[in-house]
Design a protein around this motif. Structure first.
Motif, PDB file in Angstrom:
ATOM      1  N   GLY A   3     -23.530  -5.798 -19.044  1.00  0.00           N
ATOM      2  CA  GLY A   3     -24.827  -4.651 -18.692  1.00  0.00           C
ATOM      3  C   GLY A   3     -26.387  -5.004 -18.849  1.00  0.00           C
ATOM      4  N   THR A   4     -26.462  -5.747 -20.045  1.00  0.00           N
ATOM      5  CA  THR A   4     -27.573  -5.568 -20.471  1.00  0.00           C
ATOM      6  C   THR A   4     -28.086  -6.310 -19.165  1.00  0.00           C
ATOM      7  OG1 THR A   4     -27.528  -6.337 -22.957  1.00  0.00           O
ATOM      8  CG2 THR A   4     -29.469  -6.661 -21.573  1.00  0.00           C
ATOM      9  N   VAL A   5     -28.253  -7.889 -18.754  1.00  0.00           N
ATOM     10  CA  VAL A   5     -28.556  -7.951 -16.830  1.00  0.00           C
ATOM     11  C   VAL A   5     -28.421  -6.377 -16.194  1.00  0.00           C
ATOM     12  CG1 VAL A   5     -28.585  -9.285 -15.855  1.00  0.00           C
ATOM     13  CG2 VAL A   5     -28.579 -10.055 -17.560  1.00  0.00           C
ATOM     14  N   GLY A   6     -27.669  -6.154 -16.241  1.00  0.00           N
ATOM     15  CA  GLY A   6     -27.814  -5.050 -15.137  1.00  0.00           C
ATOM     16  C   GLY A   6     -28.393  -4.094 -15.433  1.00  0.00           C
ATOM     17  N   VAL A   7     -28.535  -3.307 -16.710  1.00  0.00           N
ATOM     18  CA  VAL A   7     -29.799  -2.128 -16.755  1.00  0.00           C
ATOM     19  C   VAL A   7     -31.309  -2.466 -16.733  1.00  0.00           C
ATOM     20  CG1 VAL A   7     -31.048  -1.059 -18.662  1.00  0.00           C
ATOM     21  CG2 VAL A   7     -28.782  -1.565 -18.660  1.00  0.00           C
ATOM     22  N   TRP A   8     -31.436  -4.199 -16.203  1.00  0.00           N
ATOM     23  CA  TRP A   8     -32.887  -4.907 -16.796  1.00  0.00           C
ATOM     24  C   TRP A   8     -32.929  -4.865 -14.850  1.00  0.00           C
ATOM     25  CZ3 TRP A   8     -37.154  -5.164 -19.906  1.00  0.00           C
ATOM     26  CH2 TRP A   8     -37.202  -5.480 -20.390  1.00  0.00           C
ATOM     27  N   ALA A   9     -32.077  -4.908 -14.462  1.00  0.00           N
ATOM     28  CA  ALA A   9     -31.516  -5.780 -13.277  1.00  0.00           C
ATOM     29  C   ALA A   9     -32.062  -4.246 -11.617  1.00  0.00           C
ATOM     30  CB  ALA A   9     -31.019  -6.864 -12.386  1.00  0.00           C
ATOM     31  N   ALA A  10     -31.717  -3.245 -12.483  1.00  0.00           N
ATOM     32  CA  ALA A  10     -31.690  -2.349 -11.632  1.00  0.00           C
ATOM     33  C   ALA A  10     -31.600  -1.804 -10.379  1.00  0.00           C
ATOM     34  CB  ALA A  10     -30.619  -1.285 -12.853  1.00  0.00           C
ATOM     35  N   LEU A  11     -33.401  -1.549 -11.184  1.00  0.00           N
ATOM     36  CA  LEU A  11     -34.122  -0.975 -10.407  1.00  0.00           C
ATOM     37  C   LEU A  11     -34.460  -1.953  -9.213  1.00  0.00           C
ATOM     38  CD1 LEU A  11     -36.835  -0.117  -9.810  1.00  0.00           C
ATOM     39  CD2 LEU A  11     -38.373  -0.532 -11.302  1.00  0.00           C
ATOM     40  N   LEU A  30     -24.718 -13.818 -11.415  1.00  0.00           N
ATOM     41  CA  LEU A  30     -24.431 -13.565 -11.986  1.00  0.00           C
ATOM     42  C   LEU A  30     -23.641 -12.146 -12.759  1.00  0.00           C
ATOM     43  CD1 LEU A  30     -27.625 -14.333 -14.551  1.00  0.00           C
ATOM     44  CD2 LEU A  30     -25.169 -16.089 -14.390  1.00  0.00           C
ATOM     45  N   LEU A  31     -24.398 -10.890 -12.610  1.00  0.00           N
ATOM     46  CA  LEU A  31     -23.433  -9.641 -13.133  1.00  0.00           C
ATOM     47  C   LEU A  31     -21.912  -9.507 -11.842  1.00  0.00           C
ATOM     48  CD1 LEU A  31     -26.384  -6.909 -12.480  1.00  0.00           C
ATOM     49  CD2 LEU A  31     -24.842  -8.028 -14.515  1.00  0.00           C
ATOM     50  N   ILE A  32     -21.724 -10.626 -11.219  1.00  0.00           N
ATOM     51  CA  ILE A  32     -20.386 -10.489 -10.016  1.00  0.00           C
ATOM     52  C   ILE A  32     -18.970 -11.267 -10.556  1.00  0.00           C
ATOM     53  CG2 ILE A  32     -19.242 -11.078  -7.892  1.00  0.00           C
ATOM     54  CD1 ILE A  32     -22.575 -10.098  -6.542  1.00  0.00           C
ATOM     55  N   VAL A  33     -19.763 -12.923 -11.391  1.00  0.00           N
ATOM     56  CA  VAL A  33     -19.756 -13.328 -12.043  1.00  0.00           C
ATOM     57  C   VAL A  33     -18.793 -13.394 -13.621  1.00  0.00           C
ATOM     58  CG1 VAL A  33     -19.376 -15.705 -13.548  1.00  0.00           C
ATOM     59  CG2 VAL A  33     -20.850 -15.727 -10.866  1.00  0.00           C
ATOM     60  N   VAL A  36     -22.242 -12.515  -1.085  1.00  0.00           N
ATOM     61  CA  VAL A  36     -22.467 -13.353   0.183  1.00  0.00           C
ATOM     62  C   VAL A  36     -24.584 -12.866   0.400  1.00  0.00           C
ATOM     63  CG1 VAL A  36     -22.446 -13.503   2.805  1.00  0.00           C
ATOM     64  CG2 VAL A  36     -20.492 -13.506   1.235  1.00  0.00           C
ATOM     65  N   ALA A  37     -24.351 -11.525  -0.037  1.00  0.00           N
ATOM     66  CA  ALA A  37     -25.908 -10.663   0.300  1.00  0.00           C
ATOM     67  C   ALA A  37     -26.724 -11.681  -0.520  1.00  0.00           C
ATOM     68  CB  ALA A  37     -25.749  -9.082   0.237  1.00  0.00           C
ATOM     69  N   ALA A  38     -26.350 -11.450  -1.774  1.00  0.00           N
ATOM     70  CA  ALA A  38     -27.693 -12.078  -3.060  1.00  0.00           C
ATOM     71  C   ALA A  38     -27.439 -13.658  -3.015  1.00  0.00           C
ATOM     72  CB  ALA A  38     -26.108 -12.131  -4.539  1.00  0.00           C
ATOM     73  N   VAL A  39     -26.727 -14.740  -2.342  1.00  0.00           N
ATOM     74  CA  VAL A  39     -26.486 -15.948  -2.188  1.00  0.00           C
ATOM     75  C   VAL A  39     -27.784 -15.420  -1.072  1.00  0.00           C
ATOM     76  CG1 VAL A  39     -25.120 -18.349  -1.506  1.00  0.00           C
ATOM     77  CG2 VAL A  39     -24.691 -16.302  -3.033  1.00  0.00           C
ATOM     78  N   LEU A  70     -35.296 -13.552  -8.383  1.00  0.00           N
ATOM     79  CA  LEU A  70     -35.044 -13.338  -9.920  1.00  0.00           C
ATOM     80  C   LEU A  70     -33.725 -12.079  -9.695  1.00  0.00           C
ATOM     81  CD1 LEU A  70     -38.143 -13.993 -12.280  1.00  0.00           C
ATOM     82  CD2 LEU A  70     -36.141 -14.833 -11.686  1.00  0.00           C
ATOM     83  N   VAL A  71     -33.783 -10.966  -8.614  1.00  0.00           N
ATOM     84  CA  VAL A  71     -32.909 -10.227  -8.605  1.00  0.00           C
ATOM     85  C   VAL A  71     -31.603 -10.437  -8.062  1.00  0.00           C
ATOM     86  CG1 VAL A  71     -32.755  -8.114  -7.533  1.00  0.00           C
ATOM     87  CG2 VAL A  71     -34.501  -8.250  -8.302  1.00  0.00           C
ATOM     88  N   ALA A  72     -31.901 -11.488  -7.625  1.00  0.00           N
ATOM     89  CA  ALA A  72     -30.486 -12.017  -6.395  1.00  0.00           C
ATOM     90  C   ALA A  72     -29.809 -12.351  -7.399  1.00  0.00           C
ATOM     91  CB  ALA A  72     -30.843 -12.581  -5.137  1.00  0.00           C
TER      92      ALA A  72
END
Length: 461
Positions: free
Chosen positions: A218-226, A384-387, A49-52, A377-379
């Protein structure tokens, strides 16, 4: 951001798994995996919800410019702008209701002036009615409800409140604080799991099924973690409970945000002087007040706040939140037109500046369109990570039921010299961030109780 345990042998090519890692990390990894998995499963709906809504809010700045272009811009740029007093008079003739709360002179050649009215019937008491005036002709181009220091109009206001509290008031703010409290934990656990996973098992190319989904996750999560860490920390700064802890810390360190004093004599001890009046014209009037502020170096955009009462001064403050920020302010005596107090953004305490920049970066105003695109992009990454996380959970059950949970008892294998300091750190964090600490404590208690029940049933059998 949810994850799942390593791929089982029937989901990957038939090859021997690499030997388990040794050392202090080996007993910790199952515990972090369990935390990441369960936190992701239960917190993910709130994060979604927060991301959307965050994605929509970042896009609302540009949508607002298109939707309200008729009110925000002039039809034709003239040779010279009318005095501010005449523009306010035109606004009051069209809208005599309420009281003048502030005036925002036209900040650009093609921009209208905003006269903000408070106490207008039918307008939220926390909002103002913005009357848009053509600075060249005095024509009123329209009026819209406005909220906040960034001048949010109805579309952005509605999305902002949806993101902040789901239109449920103060109670609804707990959802966003809960999401922000856990986002950094889930992201941090995901990073640890990714970087301690053997490089050969991180790749996406040449894989399929659940292992490919895990690789993408994992890959997307690493790039978006910051970005997740940043949004989590800055989101907590104005939350209900964690935000109060942060305010207390800043107060104890004398790092609160100062405000210009609107009282006679002027000092910087005031924090948030009142800003409402029935009539914008007091004493020397708006035009001389604005001229005095310009002489003090306050360039556009500015906001003029009329005196709150007979003993108060005008306050003129810069309201530019984009880089470089303009946040200087002056107080001006309404009887003499002299500056009684001045406050410069350069003189703000360090934490006050960092808070200001953090909030503006979080809301997408600090770097304008680029800032807003990055936030979107972060949102989108979080969505995507949740899905993918839920998809991995489903695939862990072989596609016909949600997957098996991560086994209990991982904490029992952690050495005391690591477990005890870790518990102490988590307890301290939970105290200052209660919507992290309370749910975590409830999860541990429920997990222990369910484990004991399962153990007793097994013993009977």
């Amino acid at each position: 951001m949810t994850s799942a345990p390593p791929t089982t042998t029937d989901e990957a090519p038939k090859a021997a798994d690499p030997p388990p890692r040794t050392g202090s990390w080996a007993p910790l990894r199952p515990l972090v995996l369990r935390l990441h998995f369960y936190a992701g499963v239960f917190v993910a709906p709130f994060l979604l919800v927060a991301a959307v809504t965050g994605f929509l809010y970042a896009a609302s700045f540009q949508a607002e410019k298109l939707l309200y272009a008729d009110e925000m811009t002039v039809s034709a740029v003239g040779d010279a702008k009318l005095p501010i007093s005449e523009q306010v008079t035109a606004a009051r003739e069209a809208h005599p209701e309420g009281a003048v709360a502030a005036v925002r002179p036209s900040p650009a050649d093609d921009a209208t002036t905003r006269v903000l009215l408070s106490g207008v019937k039918g307008v939220n008491p926390d909002h103002t009615l913005a009357v848009f005036v053509d600075p060249y002709t005095g024509k009123v181009e329209g009026s819209l409800e406005q909220y906040g220091s960034t001048g949010a109009l109805p579309l952005r206001t509605w999305i902002s409140e949806l993101h902040r509290n789901l239109h449920l008031g103060e109670t609804g703010r707990l959802y966003s604080e809960f999401a922000a409290s856990w986002l950094w934990v889930i992201a941090g656990a995901g990073l640890v799991l990714w970087f301690t996973r053997r490089r050969a098992r991180r790749k996406v190319r040449g894989t399929e099924g659940r292992r490919r989904t895990l690789g993408l996750h994992g890959t997307v999560g690493v790039w978006a973690a910051l970005g997740f860490f940043f949004l989590s920390v800055t989101g907590l700064t104005w939350s209900t409970y964690a935000g109060a802890s942060i305010d207390d810390l800043r107060t104890s360190l004398n790092q609160t945000t100062p405000s210009v004093s609107a009282t006679a004599g002027g000092d910087h001890s005031g924090h948030g002087a009142s800003a409402s009046a029935g009539d914008a014209e007091h004493g020397v009037g708006l035009d001389k007040v604005l001229a005095a502020a310009r002489a003090e170096g306050l360039g556009d955009p500015v906001e003029i706040v009329p005196p709150a009462d007979a003993s108060s001064a005008y306050v003129v403050k810069q309201i530019q939140r984009s880089w470089p920020e303009k946040q200087d302010a002056v107080a001006i005596d309404p009887t003499t037109g002299e500056v009684t107090d001045a406050l410069r953004f350069d003189d703000f305490p360090v934490l006050a500046k960092l808070t200001r920049w953090g909030i503006d970066l979080h809301t997408g105003t600090l770097f304008g369109l680029v800032n807003q695109i990055v936030l979107m992009l972060v949102a989108l990454s979080l969505i995507l990570l949740i899905v993918w996380g839920y998809r991995m959970w489903w695939m862990r059950g072989r596609g016909n039921a949600f997957g098996r949970p991560i086994p209990r008892g991982a904490w029992q294998k952690v050495p005391p010299q690591i477990l005890l300091p870790g518990v102490a750190v988590i307890a301290a964090l939970g105290y200052f961030v209660p919507l992290l600490g309370i749910p975590l404590a409830a999860f541990v208690v429920a997990d222990v109780v369910l484990g004991e029940i399962a153990h007793r049933r097994t013993s009977r059998v």
